[in-house]
Design a protein around this motif. Sequence first.
Motif, PDB file in Angstrom:
ATOM      1  N   GLY A  23       1.306  -7.596  -9.236  1.00 23.41           N
ATOM      2  CA  GLY A  23       0.649  -6.835  -8.176  1.00 23.41           C
ATOM      3  C   GLY A  23      -0.668  -7.408  -7.713  1.00 23.41           C
ATOM      4  O   GLY A  23      -1.372  -6.794  -6.914  1.00 23.41           O
ATOM      5  N   ASN A  24      -1.050  -8.588  -8.201  1.00 21.69           N
ATOM      6  CA  ASN A  24      -2.309  -9.214  -7.798  1.00 21.69           C
ATOM      7  C   ASN A  24      -2.148  -9.955  -6.474  1.00 21.69           C
ATOM      8  O   ASN A  24      -1.169 -10.666  -6.266  1.00 21.69           O
ATOM      9  N   VAL A  25      -3.132  -9.793  -5.587  1.00 17.78           N
ATOM     10  CA  VAL A  25      -3.125 -10.427  -4.275  1.00 17.78           C
ATOM     11  C   VAL A  25      -4.091 -11.610  -4.286  1.00 17.78           C
ATOM     12  O   VAL A  25      -5.210 -11.496  -4.794  1.00 17.78           O
ATOM     13  N   SER A  26      -3.639 -12.738  -3.724  1.00 14.09           N
ATOM     14  CA  SER A  26      -4.457 -13.950  -3.644  1.00 14.09           C
ATOM     15  C   SER A  26      -4.376 -14.527  -2.239  1.00 14.09           C
ATOM     16  O   SER A  26      -3.430 -14.266  -1.498  1.00 14.09           O
ATOM     17  N   ARG A  27      -5.375 -15.337  -1.891  1.00 20.28           N
ATOM     18  CA  ARG A  27      -5.370 -16.054  -0.610  1.00 20.28           C
ATOM     19  C   ARG A  27      -5.250 -17.543  -0.899  1.00 20.28           C
ATOM     20  O   ARG A  27      -5.910 -18.070  -1.788  1.00 20.28           O
ATOM     21  N   TRP A  28      -4.384 -18.212  -0.121  1.00 18.35           N
ATOM     22  CA  TRP A  28      -4.154 -19.650  -0.257  1.00 18.35           C
ATOM     23  C   TRP A  28      -4.528 -20.344   1.037  1.00 18.35           C
ATOM     24  O   TRP A  28      -4.295 -19.826   2.128  1.00 18.35           O
ATOM     25  N   ASP A  29      -5.100 -21.529   0.928  1.00 17.75           N
ATOM     26  CA  ASP A  29      -5.431 -22.373   2.067  1.00 17.75           C
ATOM     27  C   ASP A  29      -4.352 -23.439   2.187  1.00 17.75           C
ATOM     28  O   ASP A  29      -4.180 -24.255   1.276  1.00 17.75           O
ATOM     29  N   LYS A  41      -5.495  -6.154  -7.747  1.00 20.94           N
ATOM     30  CA  LYS A  41      -4.402  -5.261  -7.362  1.00 20.94           C
ATOM     31  C   LYS A  41      -4.836  -4.404  -6.183  1.00 20.94           C
ATOM     32  O   LYS A  41      -5.309  -3.279  -6.356  1.00 20.94           O
ATOM     33  N   VAL A  42      -4.686  -4.970  -4.993  1.00 24.57           N
ATOM     34  CA  VAL A  42      -5.025  -4.277  -3.750  1.00 24.57           C
ATOM     35  C   VAL A  42      -3.807  -4.319  -2.834  1.00 24.57           C
ATOM     36  O   VAL A  42      -2.860  -5.060  -3.074  1.00 24.57           O
ATOM     37  N   SER A  43      -3.863  -3.555  -1.782  1.00 22.01           N
ATOM     38  CA  SER A  43      -2.787  -3.547  -0.795  1.00 22.01           C
ATOM     39  C   SER A  43      -2.845  -4.819   0.049  1.00 22.01           C
ATOM     40  O   SER A  43      -3.907  -5.180   0.559  1.00 22.01           O
ATOM     41  N   MET A  47      -5.729  -5.881   2.879  1.00 20.91           N
ATOM     42  CA  MET A  47      -6.417  -7.168   2.800  1.00 20.91           C
ATOM     43  C   MET A  47      -6.153  -7.993   4.057  1.00 20.91           C
ATOM     44  O   MET A  47      -7.051  -8.666   4.557  1.00 20.91           O
ATOM     45  N   GLU A  48      -4.951  -7.921   4.598  1.00 17.38           N
ATOM     46  CA  GLU A  48      -4.641  -8.642   5.835  1.00 17.38           C
ATOM     47  C   GLU A  48      -5.517  -8.126   6.977  1.00 17.38           C
ATOM     48  O   GLU A  48      -6.057  -8.916   7.755  1.00 17.38           O
ATOM     49  N   ARG A  49      -5.697  -6.813   7.080  1.00 15.56           N
ATOM     50  CA  ARG A  49      -6.572  -6.249   8.119  1.00 15.56           C
ATOM     51  C   ARG A  49      -8.020  -6.692   7.908  1.00 15.56           C
ATOM     52  O   ARG A  49      -8.732  -7.002   8.858  1.00 15.56           O
ATOM     53  N   LYS A  50      -8.454  -6.730   6.656  1.00 15.83           N
ATOM     54  CA  LYS A  50      -9.837  -7.117   6.351  1.00 15.83           C
ATOM     55  C   LYS A  50     -10.098  -8.583   6.713  1.00 15.83           C
ATOM     56  O   LYS A  50     -11.178  -8.940   7.179  1.00 15.83           O
ATOM     57  N   LEU A  51      -9.107  -9.449   6.508  1.00 15.57           N
ATOM     58  CA  LEU A  51      -9.266 -10.881   6.757  1.00 15.57           C
ATOM     59  C   LEU A  51      -8.847 -11.295   8.172  1.00 15.57           C
ATOM     60  O   LEU A  51      -8.894 -12.476   8.502  1.00 15.57           O
TER      61      LEU A  51
END
Length: 107
Positions: A23-29, A41-43, A47-51
């Motif tokens: 359930g962990n969310v990560s960002r990849w470049d 563990k966020v939605s 997170m997509e809206r925030k970024l």
Amino acid sequence: MPPIVAHKVLSDRRHILTKDADGNVSRWDVLAGAETGRYGKVSMDDMERKLFEARHCPSWFVADNRLGQLSISLEPPHCFNAEEYAQALGYPEATEDAKVNLGKLVL
């Protein structure tokens, strides 16, 4: 490391959010080919809206997570459709109007 079970390409068409089996969310470049942020563990939707960045960039790669890991495919001619200003990519010596083709940069 738990397998990746979901992914979303962000609006800048350079970063991808992933969610693993825990359930962990990560960002990849995509350009760096590396994880650049861990959010816990966020939605993914929150997170997509925030970024979100209001910019237009054509799709230039295909992302997949069927094997439990993130894979990126570049297929001509679409992989050469996206450009970014060189200074925004960290080339301070470049002129203001110089652009870099993202597909060529990855290759």
